[in-house]
Motif scaffolding. Structure first.
Motif, PDB file in Angstrom:
ATOM      1  N   MET A   1       0.850  -1.200   0.000  1.00  0.00           N
ATOM      2  CA  MET A   1       0.000   0.000   0.000  1.00  0.00           C
ATOM      3  C   MET A   1       0.886   1.251   0.000  1.00  0.00           C
ATOM      4  O   MET A   1       1.830   1.324   0.764  1.00  0.00           O
ATOM      5  N   TYR A   2       0.638   2.240  -0.883  1.00  0.00           N
ATOM      6  CA  TYR A   2       1.408   3.468  -0.773  1.00  0.00           C
ATOM      7  C   TYR A   2       0.643   4.468   0.095  1.00  0.00           C
ATOM      8  O   TYR A   2      -0.569   4.442   0.180  1.00  0.00           O
ATOM      9  N   THR A   3       1.360   5.323   0.776  1.00  0.00           N
ATOM     10  CA  THR A   3       0.697   6.148   1.786  1.00  0.00           C
ATOM     11  C   THR A   3       0.972   7.643   1.651  1.00  0.00           C
ATOM     12  O   THR A   3       0.282   8.448   2.252  1.00  0.00           O
ATOM     13  N   ASP A   4       1.997   8.022   0.851  1.00  0.00           N
ATOM     14  CA  ASP A   4       2.425   9.425   0.897  1.00  0.00           C
ATOM     15  C   ASP A   4       1.343  10.417   0.474  1.00  0.00           C
ATOM     16  O   ASP A   4       1.114  11.416   1.143  1.00  0.00           O
ATOM     17  N   THR A   5       0.623  10.145  -0.635  1.00  0.00           N
ATOM     18  CA  THR A   5      -0.369  11.115  -1.101  1.00  0.00           C
ATOM     19  C   THR A   5      -1.803  10.665  -0.811  1.00  0.00           C
ATOM     20  O   THR A   5      -2.743  11.341  -1.181  1.00  0.00           O
ATOM     21  N   LEU A   6      -1.932   9.508  -0.163  1.00  0.00           N
ATOM     22  CA  LEU A   6      -3.261   8.929   0.004  1.00  0.00           C
ATOM     23  C   LEU A   6      -3.894   9.272   1.340  1.00  0.00           C
ATOM     24  O   LEU A   6      -3.207   9.421   2.340  1.00  0.00           O
ATOM     25  N   ASN A   7      -5.215   9.314   1.332  1.00  0.00           N
ATOM     26  CA  ASN A   7      -5.936   9.483   2.576  1.00  0.00           C
ATOM     27  C   ASN A   7      -6.321   8.094   3.084  1.00  0.00           C
ATOM     28  O   ASN A   7      -7.380   7.562   2.747  1.00  0.00           O
ATOM     29  N   ILE A   8      -5.435   7.475   3.893  1.00  0.00           N
ATOM     30  CA  ILE A   8      -5.650   6.079   4.283  1.00  0.00           C
ATOM     31  C   ILE A   8      -6.523   5.935   5.532  1.00  0.00           C
ATOM     32  O   ILE A   8      -6.806   4.821   5.962  1.00  0.00           O
ATOM     33  N   SER A   9      -6.965   7.043   6.082  1.00  0.00           N
ATOM     34  CA  SER A   9      -7.833   6.945   7.266  1.00  0.00           C
ATOM     35  C   SER A   9      -9.124   6.195   6.934  1.00  0.00           C
ATOM     36  O   SER A   9      -9.768   5.617   7.806  1.00  0.00           O
ATOM     37  N   TYR A  10      -9.502   6.162   5.629  1.00  0.00           N
ATOM     38  CA  TYR A  10     -10.729   5.476   5.223  1.00  0.00           C
ATOM     39  C   TYR A  10     -10.597   3.955   5.275  1.00  0.00           C
ATOM     40  O   TYR A  10     -11.577   3.240   5.139  1.00  0.00           O
ATOM     41  N   PHE A  11      -9.362   3.456   5.438  1.00  0.00           N
ATOM     42  CA  PHE A  11      -9.145   2.017   5.295  1.00  0.00           C
ATOM     43  C   PHE A  11      -9.051   1.256   6.610  1.00  0.00           C
ATOM     44  O   PHE A  11      -8.732   0.086   6.623  1.00  0.00           O
ATOM     45  N   ARG A  12      -9.377   1.934   7.710  1.00  0.00           N
ATOM     46  CA  ARG A  12      -9.335   1.252   9.011  1.00  0.00           C
ATOM     47  C   ARG A  12     -10.425   0.196   9.117  1.00  0.00           C
ATOM     48  O   ARG A  12     -10.229  -0.877   9.631  1.00  0.00           O
ATOM     49  N   LYS A  13     -11.614   0.516   8.640  1.00  0.00           N
ATOM     50  CA  LYS A  13     -12.726  -0.452   8.654  1.00  0.00           C
ATOM     51  C   LYS A  13     -13.785  -0.002   7.647  1.00  0.00           C
ATOM     52  O   LYS A  13     -13.776   1.150   7.184  1.00  0.00           O
ATOM     53  N   ASP A  14     -14.698  -0.914   7.333  1.00  0.00           N
ATOM     54  CA  ASP A  14     -15.704  -0.616   6.301  1.00  0.00           C
ATOM     55  C   ASP A  14     -16.534   0.622   6.629  1.00  0.00           C
ATOM     56  O   ASP A  14     -16.838   1.424   5.745  1.00  0.00           O
ATOM     57  N   ALA A  15     -16.894   0.779   7.901  1.00  0.00           N
ATOM     58  CA  ALA A  15     -17.735   1.921   8.267  1.00  0.00           C
ATOM     59  C   ALA A  15     -17.012   3.240   7.969  1.00  0.00           C
ATOM     60  O   ALA A  15     -17.640   4.222   7.561  1.00  0.00           O
ATOM     61  N   ALA A  16     -15.699   3.247   8.158  1.00  0.00           N
ATOM     62  CA  ALA A  16     -14.918   4.459   7.853  1.00  0.00           C
ATOM     63  C   ALA A  16     -14.905   4.709   6.344  1.00  0.00           C
ATOM     64  O   ALA A  16     -15.104   5.838   5.881  1.00  0.00           O
ATOM     65  N   PHE A  17     -14.687   3.650   5.586  1.00  0.00           N
ATOM     66  CA  PHE A  17     -14.674   3.794   4.121  1.00  0.00           C
ATOM     67  C   PHE A  17     -16.025   4.318   3.623  1.00  0.00           C
ATOM     68  O   PHE A  17     -16.095   5.192   2.757  1.00  0.00           O
ATOM     69  N   ASP A  18     -17.089   3.783   4.191  1.00  0.00           N
ATOM     70  CA  ASP A  18     -18.425   4.120   3.689  1.00  0.00           C
ATOM     71  C   ASP A  18     -18.813   5.579   3.959  1.00  0.00           C
ATOM     72  O   ASP A  18     -19.772   6.083   3.363  1.00  0.00           O
TER      73      ASP A  18
END
Ligand SMILES: C[S@@+](CC[C@H](N)C(=O)[O-])C[C@H]1O[C@@H](n2cnc3c(N)ncnc32)[C@H](O)[C@@H]1O
Length: 197
Positions: A1-18
């Motif tokens: 997974m690359y992280t530098d330009t990405l907003n990865i906070s959405y990937f902690r769990k499905d509810a966060a992504f949704d």
């Protein structure tokens, strides 16, 4: 997974992504959009450097966006017939900041499948034969369309070269051509990994 330009906070769990989507789309998530755990396993099988993976019926883009973040060296494409869902996919993609994901609005019968190497299929035609599972009333559904789309994809997969990978989720095995060999499964056999021999 690359992280530098990405907003990865959405990937902690499905509810966060949704939270990338409006409430009426979130409410459809459990039944209609691929969960993050499934997207990870499916994309681990489908991805390889330079490969082009198509999600056949991409909805609001959850599979493609998650897979694209997990596998930056692979390009993930989605085709979606509903303009509203396509729009939400584009917005979510921009919000996450993923670069290797591409969505198209249209019907899967009009695609040039030479542009794709491997495929993901989350039983996309089911609402044609099960009215209770309709996403909305934006498109026509019928048994005839179920057969037309199923046949189209069967023929397309059948014409692909040896080594083509396919992942099916909640899809009946009869939607997979005989030339594909089951290599693995997961999520109580709802997720199946196939390779054309
Ligand atoms: C079960 S949803 C899965 C969405 C996405 N693949 C995911 O896993 O999050 C299936 C999607 O396929 C789309 N679809 C069904 N038939 C289609 C067709 N003929 N052309 C394009 N999209 C289609 C539906 O509109 C729906 O959004």
């Amino acid at each position: 997974m690359y992280t530098d330009t990405l907003n990865i906070s959405y990937f902690r769990k499905d509810a966060a992504f949704d939270t990338l989507y409006p409430l009426h789309i979130r409410e459809l998530s459990q039944l209609h959009w691929t969960g993050l755990g499934v997207a990870l396993e499916a994309s681990n099988f489908l991805a390889s450097p330079g490969a082009r993976v198509l999600d056949i019926g991409s909805g609001v883009g959850k599979f493609c966006i998650a897979a694209g973040v997990y596998h930056p060296e692979t390009s993930f494409y989605g085709i979606e017939q509903r303009k509203e869902l396509y729009g939400y996919a584009e917005t979510a993609k921009a919000q996450v900041g993923v670069q290797n994901v591409f969505f198209r609005h249209g019907n899967l019968t009009n695609l040039d499948y030479d542009e794709y190497d491997h495929f993901y299929f989350y039983n996309s035609f089911y609402e044609n034969i099960e009215p209770g599972s309709r996403i909305d009333h934006a498109v026509r559904t019928s048994y005839e369309l179920y057969n037309t789309y199923t046949f189209h994809i069967l023929e397309m997969l059948d014409s692909k070269p040896a080594g083509t990978k396919l992942v099916t989720y909640h899809a009946p095995d009869k939607q997979v051509p005989a030339g594909y060999k089951l290599m693995d499964n997961s999520f109580s056999k709802y997720l199946k990994m196939w390779v054309k021999k």
